[in-house]
Design an enzyme around this catalytic site. Structure first.
Site, short mmCIF file in Angstrom:
data_model
loop_
_atom_site.label_atom_id
_atom_site.label_comp_id
_atom_site.label_asym_id
_atom_site.label_seq_id
_atom_site.Cartn_x
_atom_site.Cartn_y
_atom_site.Cartn_z
N HIS A 140 0.64 -1.43 0.08
CA HIS A 140 0.41 0.19 0.07
C HIS A 140 0.81 1.24 -0.28
CE1 HIS A 140 -2.93 2.79 1.16
NE2 HIS A 140 -3.80 1.86 0.16
N ASP B 31 -8.27 -4.50 -1.10
CA ASP B 31 -8.42 -5.65 -1.98
C ASP B 31 -8.25 -7.05 -2.29
OD1 ASP B 31 -7.17 -3.02 -3.66
OD2 ASP B 31 -9.92 -3.44 -3.75
C1 SDX Z 1 -5.73 0.71 -3.82
O1 SDX Z 1 -4.47 4.56 -2.00
C2 SDX Z 1 -5.02 4.10 -1.85
O2 SDX Z 1 -5.70 4.40 -0.70
C3 SDX Z 1 -5.36 2.90 -2.21
C4 SDX Z 1 -6.77 2.03 -2.20
C5 SDX Z 1 -7.89 3.42 -1.48
O3 SDX Z 1 -9.11 2.23 -0.77
O4 SDX Z 1 -8.30 4.22 -2.52
O5 SDX Z 1 -6.17 1.46 -0.55
C6 SDX Z 1 -7.30 1.34 -2.57
O6 SDX Z 1 -5.47 0.54 -4.59
C7 SDX Z 1 -5.29 -0.48 -2.72
C8 SDX Z 1 -3.74 -0.98 -3.17
C9 SDX Z 1 -4.37 -1.90 -4.66
N1 SDX Z 1 -3.32 -2.13 -5.34
C10 SDX Z 1 -2.20 -4.23 -5.01
O7 SDX Z 1 -2.83 -4.32 -4.73
C11 SDX Z 1 -1.53 -3.77 -6.39
C12 SDX Z 1 -0.32 -4.47 -5.95
N2 SDX Z 1 0.32 -4.19 -5.01
C13 SDX Z 1 0.97 -2.72 -5.68
O8 SDX Z 1 1.26 -2.87 -6.74
C14 SDX Z 1 1.96 -1.85 -4.71
O9 SDX Z 1 2.14 -2.10 -3.82
C15 SDX Z 1 1.17 -0.47 -4.37
C16 SDX Z 1 1.06 -0.17 -5.56
C17 SDX Z 1 0.03 -0.85 -3.96
C18 SDX Z 1 1.83 0.60 -3.65
O10 SDX Z 1 3.44 0.88 -4.08
P1 SDX Z 1 4.44 1.72 -3.82
O11 SDX Z 1 3.55 1.99 -2.75
O12 SDX Z 1 4.60 2.95 -5.07
O13 SDX Z 1 5.26 0.44 -3.54
P2 SDX Z 1 6.39 -0.12 -4.17
O14 SDX Z 1 6.70 0.11 -5.62
O15 SDX Z 1 7.42 1.72 -3.83
O16 SDX Z 1 7.32 -0.98 -3.82
C19 SDX Z 1 7.98 -0.94 -2.13
C20 SDX Z 1 8.68 -2.10 -2.63
C21 SDX Z 1 9.57 -2.21 -4.26
O17 SDX Z 1 10.21 -3.53 -4.08
P3 SDX Z 1 12.06 -3.19 -3.91
O18 SDX Z 1 12.44 -2.04 -5.05
O19 SDX Z 1 11.85 -2.55 -2.57
O20 SDX Z 1 12.83 -4.07 -4.16
O21 SDX Z 1 7.90 -3.32 -2.37
C22 SDX Z 1 7.92 -4.25 -3.19
C23 SDX Z 1 8.44 -2.77 -4.87
O22 SDX Z 1 8.52 -4.32 -5.79
N3 SDX Z 1 6.39 -4.44 -3.86
C24 SDX Z 1 5.93 -5.96 -4.08
C25 SDX Z 1 4.37 -4.86 -3.57
N4 SDX Z 1 4.07 -3.89 -3.89
C26 SDX Z 1 5.74 -3.97 -3.97
N5 SDX Z 1 6.26 -6.58 -4.23
C27 SDX Z 1 5.70 -7.93 -4.94
N6 SDX Z 1 3.83 -7.94 -4.37
C28 SDX Z 1 3.52 -6.15 -4.12
N7 SDX Z 1 2.23 -6.39 -4.08
#
Ligand code: SDX
Length: 392
Positions: free
Chosen positions: A271, A328
């Protein structure tokens, strides 16, 4: 380079804003609507009551809630010509794309919602979108299955109407299952607002140009559609079904999600703000257990989800990055148990989020916020002289 431009921190409306609607503490996993804890609201209130709270700032009295519901009922009829627009879409069109288009198209039949000059006009626009959005959202489903489009029944409550609009057939009355009704009501509450997330920020940005409430909400629907945002609930189910088809080996997919060279991410995990458990995920996980037990549904997909969660929460990669299940992760499992088709999961999110979008748009307009205009740090070429064609 001439060096990065230092942005004036006070630059008006550079994308962040002051709001009194929702409080989030990502570290502590706290979510409150107008100061009330999400846990209390989810367990004690109904969706339209919470919608009133989020939009107008106070929990409604019996009379206020009755008036709000009756004022919405005045606007639940959707202009028949809108059917011509929905008929223009192919059956396989994704419901979120249809919903975004229909929402904007509503403006053509309700031109007064564009220039809201006073409280009464704003209130009427709010009742219109709360009434009509629910109807057109269900039409996007009925369209995909080729069933006749239903009308809102003004003798029934708001959330019950959702079920009837979705599932009632001309062949006979739809029998409401109280467990399903309660679960849907709770899920809508849990999705109602979430501070300045991607889709809400989009609604505020579009609304700040005074494009009108329907156009602003339509833009929020488009933003929510993305699989990194609201589209994640559909992506979670597709991921779980893929794991199931692949033999149900959760460990294999946990490793895939950790592999930097593999674009696969564990949908429903992580998140932008919560670096702790998403409080909504806790509530939805419990509701999933209760609903499946009540309905006698033994869904292997739920067991795969629990396995994934258990293993990920013990895995250093996820723990070190504060990656927890979000709203989700479990919602799709309940929707599936309730008979909601997968491609409608994000539409469910949009129906729940509508009061939050409306409240944030209202707050931005009442605060007379300037047009949104984020600035940038320029990292392009410095000034250079034009080159003639021969010089290039
Ligand atoms: C919603 O903002 C809100 O409030 C949204 C929401 C709402 O009510 O409106 O809460 C609803 O959108 C919830 C989120 C739903 N999305 C997902 O479940 C999709 C999967 N999640 C990821 O795509 C991700 O976690 C995000 C997009 C939700 C958040 O992305 P961030 O904060 O930009 O995280 P990041 O990309 O900076 O990741 C940090 C690290 C990275 O690895 P490193 O670069 O440190 O090696 O964590 C990893 C990422 O690769 N990572 C994941 C991951 N999410 C982040 N690795 C594997 N699986 C994941 N889901």
């Amino acid at each position: 380079l001439t060096g990065a431009i230092t942005l004036d921190p006070g630059y008006k409306n550079s994308g962040s804003c002051k709001s009194a609607i929702t409080f989030l503490d990502g570290e502590e996993g706290i979510l409150r609507y107008r100061g009330y804890a999400i846990e209390e609201l989810a367990n004690n209130a109904h969706f339209l009551e919470v919608s009133y709270l989020i939009i107008f700032g106070e929990l409604p009295t019996e009379k206020q809630l009755e008036k709000f519901e009756n004022d919405i009922r005045k606007h639940t009829l959707v202009n028949e010509e809108m059917k011509g627009i929905i008929d223009g879409f192919p059956k396989h069109a994704h419901p979120m794309g249809v919903l975004s288009s229909l929402t904007c198209a509503l403006t053509a039949f309700n031109p007064t919602v564009v220039n809201v000059e006073n409280e009464n006009q704003m209130y009427e626009a709010i009742c219109k979108i709360m009434g009509k959005f629910l109807v057109i959202a269900t039409w996007t489903y009925r369209k995909t299955i080729g069933y006749p489009l239903n009308y809102y029944d003004n003798t029934k409550p708001y959330v019950e109407n959702f079920l009837r609009l979705m599932f009632e057939l001309p062949t006979g009355p739809y029998k409401v299952n109280q467990t399903v009704l309660n679960a849907i009501d709770k899920l809508f509450i849990l999705h109602a607002d979430h501070e300045q997330n991607c889709s809400t920020s989009t609604v505020r940005m579009v609304g700040s140009s005074h494009a009108g409430l329907f156009a602003s909400i339509s833009s929020g629907v488009s933003a929510l559609w993305g699989p990194l945002h609201g589209g994640a609930n559909q992506a979670v189910l597709e991921m779980l079904e893929e794991i199931q088809k692949d033999g149900g080996d959760a460990d294999k997919f946990i490793e895939k999600a950790k592999d930097r060279n593999d674009p696969f991410r564990l949908m429903g995990f992580g998140h932008r703000v919560y670096k702790n458990f998403d409080p909504r995920a806790r509530i939805i996980k419990k509701a999933a257990d209760d609903v499946l037990a009540e309905l006698g549904v033994d869904d292997p997909i739920l067991n795969i989800a629990k396995q994934l969660e258990e293993k990920a929460l013990k895995d250093e990669y996820f723990v070190s990055r504060n990656l927890y299940p979000n709203v989700d992760f479990y919602s799709g499992i309940i929707y599936r148990a309730l008979g909601i088709p997968t491609e409608m999961f994000t539409v469910m999110f949009a129906i729940g989020r509508l009061p939050g979008w409306v409240a944030q748009w209202k707050e931005m307009r009442e605060n007379k916020e300037p047009i949104g205009r984020p600035r940038q740090i320029y990292i392009g070429e410095p000034l250079r002289k034009f080159k003639t064609m021969n010089e290039r």
